[in-house]
Write an enzyme that holds these catalytic residues in place. Structure first.
Site, PDB file in Angstrom:
ATOM      1  N   ASN A   9       4.526   0.589  -1.036  1.00  0.00           N
ATOM      2  CA  ASN A   9       4.895   0.059   0.281  1.00  0.00           C
ATOM      3  C   ASN A   9       3.587  -0.254   0.993  1.00  0.00           C
ATOM      4  O   ASN A   9       2.880   0.656   1.442  1.00  0.00           O
ATOM      5  CB  ASN A   9       5.730   1.066   1.078  1.00  0.00           C
ATOM      6  CG  ASN A   9       6.090   0.531   2.461  1.00  0.00           C
ATOM      7  OD1 ASN A   9       5.296  -0.110   3.134  1.00  0.00           O
ATOM      8  ND2 ASN A   9       7.301   0.825   2.909  1.00  0.00           N
ATOM      9  N   GLU A  36       7.842  -3.853   1.894  1.00  0.00           N
ATOM     10  CA  GLU A  36       7.425  -4.101   3.274  1.00  0.00           C
ATOM     11  C   GLU A  36       6.249  -5.087   3.316  1.00  0.00           C
ATOM     12  O   GLU A  36       5.224  -4.838   3.941  1.00  0.00           O
ATOM     13  CB  GLU A  36       7.091  -2.790   3.999  1.00  0.00           C
ATOM     14  CG  GLU A  36       7.287  -2.914   5.493  1.00  0.00           C
ATOM     15  CD  GLU A  36       7.181  -1.594   6.246  1.00  0.00           C
ATOM     16  OE1 GLU A  36       7.196  -1.645   7.494  1.00  0.00           O
ATOM     17  OE2 GLU A  36       7.084  -0.513   5.615  1.00  0.00           O
ATOM     18  N   TYR A 107      13.605  -1.593  -1.243  1.00  0.00           N
ATOM     19  CA  TYR A 107      13.104  -1.003   0.000  1.00  0.00           C
ATOM     20  C   TYR A 107      14.313  -0.571   0.827  1.00  0.00           C
ATOM     21  O   TYR A 107      14.933  -1.368   1.524  1.00  0.00           O
ATOM     22  CB  TYR A 107      12.241  -2.032   0.745  1.00  0.00           C
ATOM     23  CG  TYR A 107      11.752  -1.603   2.106  1.00  0.00           C
ATOM     24  CD1 TYR A 107      11.382  -0.291   2.367  1.00  0.00           C
ATOM     25  CD2 TYR A 107      11.625  -2.527   3.141  1.00  0.00           C
ATOM     26  CE1 TYR A 107      10.920   0.104   3.616  1.00  0.00           C
ATOM     27  CE2 TYR A 107      11.154  -2.161   4.390  1.00  0.00           C
ATOM     28  CZ  TYR A 107      10.811  -0.849   4.626  1.00  0.00           C
ATOM     29  OH  TYR A 107      10.345  -0.467   5.861  1.00  0.00           O
ATOM     30  N   ASP A 149      10.364   2.149  -2.143  1.00  0.00           N
ATOM     31  CA  ASP A 149      10.400   3.062  -1.007  1.00  0.00           C
ATOM     32  C   ASP A 149      11.865   3.384  -0.728  1.00  0.00           C
ATOM     33  O   ASP A 149      12.598   2.564  -0.189  1.00  0.00           O
ATOM     34  CB  ASP A 149       9.735   2.390   0.199  1.00  0.00           C
ATOM     35  CG  ASP A 149       9.783   3.246   1.455  1.00  0.00           C
ATOM     36  OD1 ASP A 149      10.275   4.395   1.380  1.00  0.00           O
ATOM     37  OD2 ASP A 149       9.337   2.771   2.513  1.00  0.00           O
ATOM     38  N   ASN A 151      12.772   5.974   1.169  1.00  0.00           N
ATOM     39  CA  ASN A 151      12.829   6.535   2.519  1.00  0.00           C
ATOM     40  C   ASN A 151      13.646   7.816   2.600  1.00  0.00           C
ATOM     41  O   ASN A 151      14.211   8.147   3.648  1.00  0.00           O
ATOM     42  CB  ASN A 151      13.352   5.494   3.519  1.00  0.00           C
ATOM     43  CG  ASN A 151      12.216   4.769   4.226  1.00  0.00           C
ATOM     44  OD1 ASN A 151      11.274   5.397   4.703  1.00  0.00           O
ATOM     45  ND2 ASN A 151      12.297   3.447   4.288  1.00  0.00           N
ATOM     46  N   ASP A 252       0.603   3.516   5.366  1.00  0.00           N
ATOM     47  CA  ASP A 252       0.978   4.924   5.506  1.00  0.00           C
ATOM     48  C   ASP A 252       1.593   5.475   4.213  1.00  0.00           C
ATOM     49  O   ASP A 252       1.799   6.674   4.097  1.00  0.00           O
ATOM     50  CB  ASP A 252       1.910   5.154   6.703  1.00  0.00           C
ATOM     51  CG  ASP A 252       3.021   4.133   6.831  1.00  0.00           C
ATOM     52  OD1 ASP A 252       3.069   3.185   6.020  1.00  0.00           O
ATOM     53  OD2 ASP A 252       3.843   4.259   7.754  1.00  0.00           O
ATOM     54  N   HIS A 253       1.857   4.597   3.259  1.00  0.00           N
ATOM     55  CA  HIS A 253       2.314   4.988   1.923  1.00  0.00           C
ATOM     56  C   HIS A 253       1.171   4.824   0.928  1.00  0.00           C
ATOM     57  O   HIS A 253       0.239   4.057   1.160  1.00  0.00           O
ATOM     58  CB  HIS A 253       3.471   4.101   1.457  1.00  0.00           C
ATOM     59  CG  HIS A 253       4.710   4.209   2.288  1.00  0.00           C
ATOM     60  ND1 HIS A 253       5.841   4.871   1.860  1.00  0.00           N
ATOM     61  CD2 HIS A 253       5.011   3.704   3.510  1.00  0.00           C
ATOM     62  CE1 HIS A 253       6.786   4.772   2.784  1.00  0.00           C
ATOM     63  NE2 HIS A 253       6.308   4.067   3.800  1.00  0.00           N
TER      64      HIS A 253
END
Length: 262
Positions: A9, A36, A107, A149, A151, A252-253
């Site tokens: 991501n 993303e 995603y 991802d 989540n 951030d990933h």
């Protein structure tokens, strides 16, 4: 043929082009799956990848939001896109690899901040997305690798504090149960925990909110690679590139790297 497949991501492929280039140059994956990407297909930075041999490019983009892509040095066939969100958002792209293995890049929605579908429609959309994936998985009859991802951090050891995050979206019991039903629907093998057994450290995401992400170390395992049970033995290694979180202007990933006999 052994393939090295990366999944990341990237949180805007154009904004983070330098670290994408660094990953490609240092790791030399055969295939990179991005989530993303945050860019329309027409202005995707394809030359960045073509210049390094990634001439096979599958894009499913969206302006400023979402978006997925598969960039490959090996041919990709039978391209497809699922609208598991059922609203046109760009959250999936898939293809068949040489040798017949199916690769799916997804995603899953983050789900907002409140874990209640009545108070927070985004949370309901997330659960419905996972449910549609579950129905798809029940009918799946070919060897498949699904990455991306998700989540959701399913295990207690997949977050920095199980107790603190029980009511936080990504680790709530209702999400974990939904992900469990998805996994059971096809007998998916969680390669992250096959190769890095619980409770070993295995985080893939750290919030931007921390002044020092490494010092606070409030990580979660939100990114996953799963495979059909009949091909699990063909996977050779699975790594989490945690150091990438410390690169300049990071996502951030962090990336996942899988080696598999395809």
């Amino acid at each position: 043929m052994t393939l090295k497949i990366a999944s990341w991501n990237i949180n805007s492929v154009r904004a983070r082009a330098p670290i994408v280039e660094r990953l490609l140059d240092e790791e030399q994956p055969d295939i990179l799956c991005l989530q993303e990407t945050k860019v329309m297909d027409g202005i995707f930075p394809g030359d960045l990848f073509r210049s390094r041999g990634y001439v096979h490019q599958l894009l499913n983009g969206q302006k400023m939001h979402h978006g997925v892509a598969i960039l490959s040095r090996v041919p990709l066939a039978d391209h497809g896109k699922h609208d598991w969100q059922d609203n046109g958002e760009a959250r999936h792209v898939g293809a068949r690899l040489p040798g017949g293995l199916r690769l799916e890049n997804v995603y899953i929605p983050a789900g907002g901040d409140v874990p209640d579908r009545e108070k927070n429609p985004k949370f309901g959309q997330k659960l419905d997305f996972v449910e549609r994936m579950t129905r798809w998985s029940e009918k799946l009859a070919e060897p498949t690798l699904i990455v991306g991802d998700f989540n959701i951090a399913p295990l207690e050891c997949d977050v920095w504090s199980h107790k603190a995050l029980l009511d936080i979206v990504s680790h709530t019991p209702i999400e974990v149960e939904a992900l469990g039903r998805l996994q059971d629907a096809h007998g998916w093998v969680d390669l992250g925990r096959r190769h890095i057994p619980a409770p070993e450290r295995n985080f893939t995401w750290w919030s931007y909110r921390a002044i020092d992400w490494a010092a606070s170390d409030r990580g979660r395992r939100l990114d996953h690679m799963w495979c059909s049970p009949e091909i699990a033995e063909r996977t050779r290694s699975h790594r989490v590139l945690e150091s990438c979180r410390g690169w300049e202007r990071p996502s951030d990933h962090v990336p996942l790297i899988l080696e598999i006999d395809a």
